[in-house]
Design a protein around this motif. Sequence first.
Motif, PDB file in Angstrom:
ATOM      1  N   UNK A 142       0.834  -1.191   0.000  1.00 55.59           N
ATOM      2  CA  UNK A 142       0.000   0.000   0.000  1.00 55.59           C
ATOM      3  C   UNK A 142       0.877   1.252   0.000  1.00 55.59           C
ATOM      4  N   UNK A 143       0.905   1.957  -1.119  1.00 54.69           N
ATOM      5  CA  UNK A 143       1.795   3.102  -1.235  1.00 54.69           C
ATOM      6  C   UNK A 143       3.241   2.636  -1.209  1.00 54.69           C
ATOM      7  N   UNK A 144       4.104   3.449  -0.613  1.00 58.00           N
ATOM      8  CA  UNK A 144       5.517   3.102  -0.523  1.00 58.00           C
ATOM      9  C   UNK A 144       5.889   2.617   0.867  1.00 58.00           C
ATOM     10  N   UNK A 154      -3.921  -9.794   7.884  1.00 52.92           N
ATOM     11  CA  UNK A 154      -4.975  -8.832   7.565  1.00 52.92           C
ATOM     12  C   UNK A 154      -4.910  -7.613   8.474  1.00 52.92           C
ATOM     13  N   UNK A 155      -4.650  -7.834   9.755  1.00 53.56           N
ATOM     14  CA  UNK A 155      -4.528  -6.703  10.674  1.00 53.56           C
ATOM     15  C   UNK A 155      -3.370  -5.800  10.262  1.00 53.56           C
ATOM     16  N   UNK A 156      -2.253  -6.411   9.876  1.00 57.22           N
ATOM     17  CA  UNK A 156      -1.097  -5.616   9.450  1.00 57.22           C
ATOM     18  C   UNK A 156      -1.439  -4.835   8.185  1.00 57.22           C
ATOM     19  N   UNK A 157      -2.109  -5.478   7.243  1.00 63.20           N
ATOM     20  CA  UNK A 157      -2.454  -4.782   6.005  1.00 63.20           C
ATOM     21  C   UNK A 157      -3.433  -3.643   6.284  1.00 63.20           C
ATOM     22  N   UNK A 158      -4.396  -3.858   7.176  1.00 61.12           N
ATOM     23  CA  UNK A 158      -5.326  -2.789   7.535  1.00 61.12           C
ATOM     24  C   UNK A 158      -4.563  -1.595   8.103  1.00 61.12           C
ATOM     25  N   UNK A 159      -3.613  -1.864   9.001  1.00 60.47           N
ATOM     26  CA  UNK A 159      -2.812  -0.788   9.580  1.00 60.47           C
ATOM     27  C   UNK A 159      -2.015  -0.064   8.504  1.00 60.47           C
ATOM     28  N   UNK A 160      -1.426  -0.814   7.574  1.00 64.22           N
ATOM     29  CA  UNK A 160      -0.618  -0.202   6.523  1.00 64.22           C
ATOM     30  C   UNK A 160      -1.460   0.653   5.581  1.00 64.22           C
ATOM     31  N   UNK A 161      -2.657   0.173   5.241  1.00 63.63           N
ATOM     32  CA  UNK A 161      -3.532   0.955   4.358  1.00 63.63           C
ATOM     33  C   UNK A 161      -3.917   2.267   5.027  1.00 63.63           C
ATOM     34  N   UNK A 162      -4.243   2.223   6.330  1.00 63.86           N
ATOM     35  CA  UNK A 162      -4.597   3.444   7.043  1.00 63.86           C
ATOM     36  C   UNK A 162      -3.393   4.386   7.159  1.00 63.86           C
ATOM     37  N   UNK A 163      -2.217   3.820   7.441  1.00 61.22           N
ATOM     38  CA  UNK A 163      -1.008   4.639   7.533  1.00 61.22           C
ATOM     39  C   UNK A 163      -0.673   5.298   6.197  1.00 61.22           C
ATOM     40  N   UNK A 164      -0.861   4.553   5.106  1.00 59.70           N
ATOM     41  CA  UNK A 164      -0.542   5.093   3.785  1.00 59.70           C
ATOM     42  C   UNK A 164      -1.427   6.281   3.436  1.00 59.70           C
ATOM     43  N   UNK A 165      -2.583   6.358   4.082  1.00 58.80           N
ATOM     44  CA  UNK A 165      -3.535   7.454   3.817  1.00 58.80           C
ATOM     45  C   UNK A 165      -3.774   8.251   5.096  1.00 58.80           C
ATOM     46  N   UNK A 166      -2.709   8.446   5.828  1.00 54.46           N
ATOM     47  CA  UNK A 166      -2.784   9.111   7.131  1.00 54.46           C
ATOM     48  C   UNK A 166      -3.497  10.461   7.027  1.00 54.46           C
ATOM     49  N   UNK A 167      -4.472  10.656   7.917  1.00 50.01           N
ATOM     50  CA  UNK A 167      -5.229  11.893   7.934  1.00 50.01           C
ATOM     51  C   UNK A 167      -6.457  11.880   7.041  1.00 50.01           C
TER      52      UNK A 167
END
Length: 230
Positions: free
Chosen positions: A127-129, A161-174
């Motif tokens: 997700x993103x970089x 899945x939990x890690x991917x959820x965290x990464x997706x949210x971090x990639x779109x922080x804010x």
Amino acid sequence: MARTVLIVEDEFDFADVVALNLRRAGFDTVAVRSGEAGVAEARHRKPDLVLLDLMLPDIMGTEVCRRLKSDPATRGIPVIMVTARGEEIDRVVGFELGADDYVVKPISMRELVLRVNAVLRRTSMAPGDLDAASVSVGPLRVDGPSHRAFVEEDEVNLTALEFRLLMVLLARRGRVLSREALLDQVWGLQAEVETRTVDTMMKRLRDKLGAAGRYLETVRGVGYRFSDQD
């Protein structure tokens, strides 16, 4: 090099048909008939993906999934649950345990092969970089390349899945992401699972993150975001 799919299935005819179609699609396959054998083979062989029946003769497929996703040596292996049980609660339990997809028999072999390819593409996507770097926010530190998360230097045991959820949210922080968008980007699903699956996963993720859970904000009536305020 061909990727390997481990088939954990006690129905001989079904396992043979699945293996044949996967081999025709360019995969190597290994088939075992019990849950214990599936866990042992996954740890030994490190397949690229596991196709897992829920109703096995020794232990439930849910227990197999739990063991695989709780073991650092195997938790990164994507799991597709394949079962005749299609109730929503069964799907929710499967995803909460870390399954990457859930398909209900009977299923066409063409669709099953497509789902295997889709899960392998999705789980290999960054997700993103963020997968190329470590990210630190307050007490939270996430290491993308190793798929590990730490809160105040204590490692947090997250499912894939939990890690991917965290990464997706971090990639779109804010930015606020709707439940539907998260289902699509994390689970790769459109309408197969109700959006409350996201609510359940978010609660589990907040609980696991402890002091860093405050960054996961609920935007009522819209969805969720990772706060851009420390």
